[in-house]
Design a protein around this motif. Structure first.
Motif, short mmCIF file in Angstrom:
data_model
loop_
_atom_site.label_atom_id
_atom_site.label_comp_id
_atom_site.label_asym_id
_atom_site.label_seq_id
_atom_site.Cartn_x
_atom_site.Cartn_y
_atom_site.Cartn_z
N SER A 1 0.86 -1.19 0.00
CA SER A 1 0.00 0.00 0.00
C SER A 1 0.89 1.25 0.00
CB SER A 1 -0.88 0.01 1.24
OG SER A 1 -0.11 0.30 2.38
N ASP A 2 0.31 2.36 -0.45
CA ASP A 2 1.08 3.62 -0.52
C ASP A 2 1.67 4.01 0.83
OD1 ASP A 2 0.66 3.85 -3.16
OD2 ASP A 2 -0.75 5.54 -3.06
N GLU A 3 0.98 3.63 1.90
CA GLU A 3 1.39 4.08 3.24
C GLU A 3 2.51 3.21 3.83
OE1 GLU A 3 -1.94 3.43 2.48
OE2 GLU A 3 -2.13 5.54 1.91
N THR A 4 2.85 2.09 3.19
CA THR A 4 3.86 1.19 3.75
C THR A 4 5.18 1.94 3.95
OG1 THR A 4 2.89 -0.71 2.66
CG2 THR A 4 5.19 -0.94 3.37
N VAL A 5 5.66 1.93 5.20
CA VAL A 5 6.91 2.63 5.52
C VAL A 5 8.09 1.76 5.10
CG1 VAL A 5 8.31 3.55 7.42
CG2 VAL A 5 5.81 3.82 7.46
N LEU A 6 9.09 2.37 4.42
CA LEU A 6 10.18 1.56 3.86
C LEU A 6 11.44 1.52 4.73
CD1 LEU A 6 9.90 2.34 0.05
CD2 LEU A 6 9.22 0.26 1.26
N TYR A 7 11.65 2.55 5.55
CA TYR A 7 12.82 2.45 6.43
C TYR A 7 12.56 3.19 7.73
CZ TYR A 7 14.32 7.20 5.18
OH TYR A 7 14.37 8.56 4.99
N GLY A 8 13.39 2.88 8.73
CA GLY A 8 13.25 3.51 10.04
C GLY A 8 12.16 2.82 10.85
N ALA A 9 11.68 3.52 11.89
CA ALA A 9 10.65 2.94 12.76
C ALA A 9 9.41 2.62 11.93
CB ALA A 9 10.31 3.93 13.86
N GLY A 10 8.84 1.47 12.15
CA GLY A 10 7.62 1.10 11.43
C GLY A 10 7.88 0.33 10.15
N LEU B 1 16.32 -2.67 2.23
CA LEU B 1 16.02 -1.52 1.38
C LEU B 1 16.92 -1.53 0.13
CD1 LEU B 1 14.36 1.08 1.02
CD2 LEU B 1 16.16 2.30 2.23
N VAL B 2 18.20 -1.90 0.32
CA VAL B 2 19.11 -2.00 -0.83
C VAL B 2 18.57 -3.03 -1.82
CG1 VAL B 2 21.42 -2.78 -1.57
CG2 VAL B 2 21.19 -1.27 0.43
N ASN B 3 18.15 -4.18 -1.30
CA ASN B 3 17.61 -5.23 -2.17
C ASN B 3 16.36 -4.75 -2.91
OD1 ASN B 3 19.48 -7.31 -1.81
ND2 ASN B 3 18.54 -7.95 0.11
N LEU B 4 15.52 -4.02 -2.19
CA LEU B 4 14.28 -3.52 -2.82
C LEU B 4 14.61 -2.55 -3.96
CD1 LEU B 4 11.19 -3.27 -2.91
CD2 LEU B 4 11.39 -1.37 -1.29
N ILE B 5 15.55 -1.65 -3.70
CA ILE B 5 15.91 -0.65 -4.72
C ILE B 5 16.47 -1.34 -5.96
CG2 ILE B 5 17.58 1.19 -5.21
CD1 ILE B 5 17.02 2.18 -2.31
N ASP C 1 15.45 -3.98 7.15
CA ASP C 1 16.69 -3.35 7.60
C ASP C 1 17.31 -2.66 6.39
OD1 ASP C 1 17.66 -5.40 6.06
OD2 ASP C 1 18.52 -6.53 7.72
N SER C 2 18.49 -2.07 6.59
CA SER C 2 19.08 -1.30 5.49
C SER C 2 19.39 -2.18 4.28
CB SER C 2 20.35 -0.57 5.96
OG SER C 2 21.26 -1.50 6.50
N GLU D 1 30.49 -4.57 2.85
CA GLU D 1 29.09 -4.23 2.52
C GLU D 1 28.42 -5.29 1.64
OE1 GLU D 1 29.31 0.64 2.78
OE2 GLU D 1 28.71 -0.30 0.91
N LEU D 2 29.23 -5.93 0.79
CA LEU D 2 28.64 -6.84 -0.19
C LEU D 2 28.68 -8.31 0.23
CD1 LEU D 2 29.97 -5.20 -3.50
CD2 LEU D 2 27.73 -4.93 -2.44
#
Lengths: 101, 235
Positions: free
Chosen positions: A32-41, A49-53, A45-46, B162-163
């Protein structure tokens, strides 16, 4: 605009689906548009996020035939990061896809 | 890592060590995607050439995009492309300094960034960067070249951390002088003095470089990352 927001959002959703296949049931990323991608909620993990990008860049390449880099200077300097939520990220990807050659 | 039908990217393949490494791994069954600023006359059914300046972000991105489409993923990257400038620091033009850093540091960074993405999608890979003995030997007259390669060592060591979680291993080979165009203009007495500082006092051969690459690419080297291996007993 060559590509609609709905088309881009669908590519983002497919990237999330692909990533969720290798994530535990209680750490699934929402679409959903509201899904938080990083930080609290966020369930990520980081590295998540890298994998998602990377997955989104690849999905966009496959679907629209354009090479984009999400973590460009503009994204890193925007006061309101496009990586906040699925909604903001979708809008940012939409902009990049339509700017790309 | 079986070497059959695996895809390797090599930069700076038009001549010198890059050309040798391309042919060496083509012979061993790899598909090789190479690049240089100019066209290549290397003709082999499994060789694919891209005319790309390694420091051109858009060009590197397009190359990675095309390779991703053609082959799906990449298993190895040899960041061989590099240029040198030998000069006293007080006589070194800024333009030269910028050019050396663009090719050696920014080029290595761009290829690592874009091709690690393709490796991540393929479940992992191996990156070999190119350092030099000029860095640990603190060679006079090579401040800019040695500094650019020192940056590559740092890049290698931090990227390795990192990798690692993505199963991408990053190491570097640090050759001694090998007889290529890179050192053609260096005076003989300078070269003799350099060789005298090595434990094994001879020029490096191409096979010395491919031998270290083989080690880093070997399936059993899956516990080796963030290492810089110098040739000739330097370090």
């Amino acid at each position: 605009m060559k590509f609609s927001l709905a088309e881009v959002q669908s590519a983002v959703a497919s990237a999330i689906d692909e990533l969720n296949q290798s994530r535990p049931a209680d750490r699934q990323i929402g679409k959903s548009d509201e899904t938080v991608l990083y930080g609290a909620g966020s369930v990520m993990d980081s590295l998540g996020l890298v994998n998602l990008i990377v997955s989104i860049e690849s999905a966009v390449g496959e679907r629209f035939g354009v090479a984009i880099t999400l973590a460009d200077e503009k994204a890193m300097s925007l006061r309101n990061s496009p990586f906040r939520s699925v909604g903001t990220l979708g809008a940012y990807v939409h902009q990049l896809v339509n700017e790309a050659e | 890592m079986s070497e059959k039908t695996k895809v390797m990217v090599v930069t700076g393949t038009r001549k010198g060590i890059g050309r040798y490494l391309s042919e060496y791994y083509l012979e061993r069954g790899w598909t090789v995607a190479g690049c240089s600023r100019e066209a290549s006359d290397l003709s082999h059914p499994a060789y694919h050439h891209y005319c790309v300046d390694v420091a051109d972000e858009a060009g590197v991105r397009k190359m990675a995009f095309d390779i991703g489409r053609r082959f799906g993923g990449v298993q190895a990257l040899l960041n061989n492309a590099g240029i040198a400038s030998m000069n006293h620091i007080l006589l070194t033009p800024m333009k030269t300094t910028r050019r050396v850093f663009e090719t050696n540091v920014f080029g290595t960074f761009l290829f690592c960034r874009e091709f690690a993405k393709l490796m991540q999608r393929a479940g992992g890979g191996r990156i070999v960067n190119f350092a030099t003995v000029a860095t640990p030997l603190r060679l006079e007259g090579e401040a800019i070249y040695a500094a650019s390669k020192a940056a590559i060592e740092s890049l290698t060591q931090v990227m390795a951390r990192e990798l690692a979680e993505l199963n991408i291993l990053v190491n570097a080979v640090g050759p001694t002088p090998v007889k290529t165009d890179l050192i053609r203009s260096v005076p003989k007495e300078k070269m003799d003095a350099l060789l005298a500082r090595q434990a094994i006092r001879r020029f490096g051969e191409m096979r010395d470089v491919s031998n270290v690459c083989d080690f880093f690419l070997h399936p059993d080297s899956d516990f080796i990352t963030g290492q810089v291996m110098y040739l000739g007993g330097v370090g």
